[in-house]
Design a protein around this motif. Structure first.
Motif, short mmCIF file in Angstrom:
data_model
loop_
_atom_site.label_atom_id
_atom_site.label_comp_id
_atom_site.label_asym_id
_atom_site.label_seq_id
_atom_site.Cartn_x
_atom_site.Cartn_y
_atom_site.Cartn_z
N LEU A 2 0.83 -1.20 0.00
CA LEU A 2 0.00 0.00 0.00
C LEU A 2 0.86 1.25 0.00
O LEU A 2 1.96 1.26 0.56
N THR A 6 -2.46 5.62 2.05
CA THR A 6 -3.44 4.57 2.35
C THR A 6 -3.09 3.86 3.65
O THR A 6 -3.96 3.58 4.48
N VAL A 9 -4.15 6.06 6.50
CA VAL A 9 -5.61 6.05 6.69
C VAL A 9 -6.04 4.77 7.39
O VAL A 9 -6.82 4.80 8.36
N ILE A 10 -5.55 3.64 6.93
CA ILE A 10 -5.93 2.36 7.53
C ILE A 10 -5.44 2.27 8.97
O ILE A 10 -6.17 1.82 9.86
N LEU A 82 -9.89 -3.37 1.77
CA LEU A 82 -9.73 -2.23 0.85
C LEU A 82 -9.11 -2.68 -0.48
O LEU A 82 -9.46 -2.13 -1.52
N PRO A 86 -12.01 -1.03 -3.31
CA PRO A 86 -11.44 0.32 -3.25
C PRO A 86 -12.48 1.40 -2.91
O PRO A 86 -12.13 2.45 -2.38
N ARG A 89 -12.86 3.10 0.67
CA ARG A 89 -11.87 4.05 1.21
C ARG A 89 -12.50 5.27 1.87
O ARG A 89 -12.02 5.75 2.89
N ILE A 92 -13.56 4.32 5.35
CA ILE A 92 -12.38 4.06 6.19
C ILE A 92 -11.70 5.39 6.55
O ILE A 92 -11.30 5.60 7.69
N THR A 93 -11.63 6.29 5.58
CA THR A 93 -11.05 7.62 5.85
C THR A 93 -11.90 8.37 6.87
O THR A 93 -11.36 8.99 7.79
#
Length: 134
Positions: A2, A6, A9-10, A82, A86, A89, A92-93
């Motif tokens: 990643l 990303t 964020v995760i 994710l 996709p 996202r 998740i964000t």
């Protein structure tokens, strides 16, 4: 692999899962996880995620696992999800940017006020004088 954004964020979202659980906000964590994993890809993703929340909440409460272990589990879980979805996202964000602590809420298990004077259980702005008293 990643990209760094990303990954951040995760990692933030996984950290917030732990924070929600540690702050006693299992319902809020459950709602976020349901929102992230609902209606995308495999049918078993949402129930698996919700079951994981319950297991992690119980394990943390009973000190059977560490915060780091729970966070690592959610990083791996969200990264795999994710990669397959996709479009998840945005949720998740949003979770990564959410605030697990509720500054506007005060929890008082037991409060005893004894003796003379005024007792304040929240933030006070201004004088602590009863109306009509100077």
């Amino acid at each position: 692999m990643l990209d760094p954004e990303t990954t951040a964020v995760i990692t933030g979202a996984a950290g917030n899962v732990v924070a929600y659980l540690l702050n006693g906000q299992v319902d809020a964590a459950r709602a976020w996880v349901g929102r992230i994993f609902r209606g995308r890809g495999k049918q078993e993703a949402e129930p698996s995620a919700l079951q994981a929340i319950e297991e992690d909440a119980k394990a943390l409460a009973q000190q059977l696992t560490t915060e780091a272990d729970v966070k690592a589990r959610w990083v791996a879980f969200m990264a795999a999800y994710l990669a397959e979805n996709p479009n998840a996202r945005a949720e998740i964000t949003a979770m990564a940017e959410s605030r697990p602590d509720r500054a506007d809420t005060m929890f008082v298990a037991k409060q005893e006020n004894q003796g003379p004077g005024t007792f304040v259980g929240r933030d006070n702005f201004g004088a602590i004088t009863p109306p009509g008293v100077r």
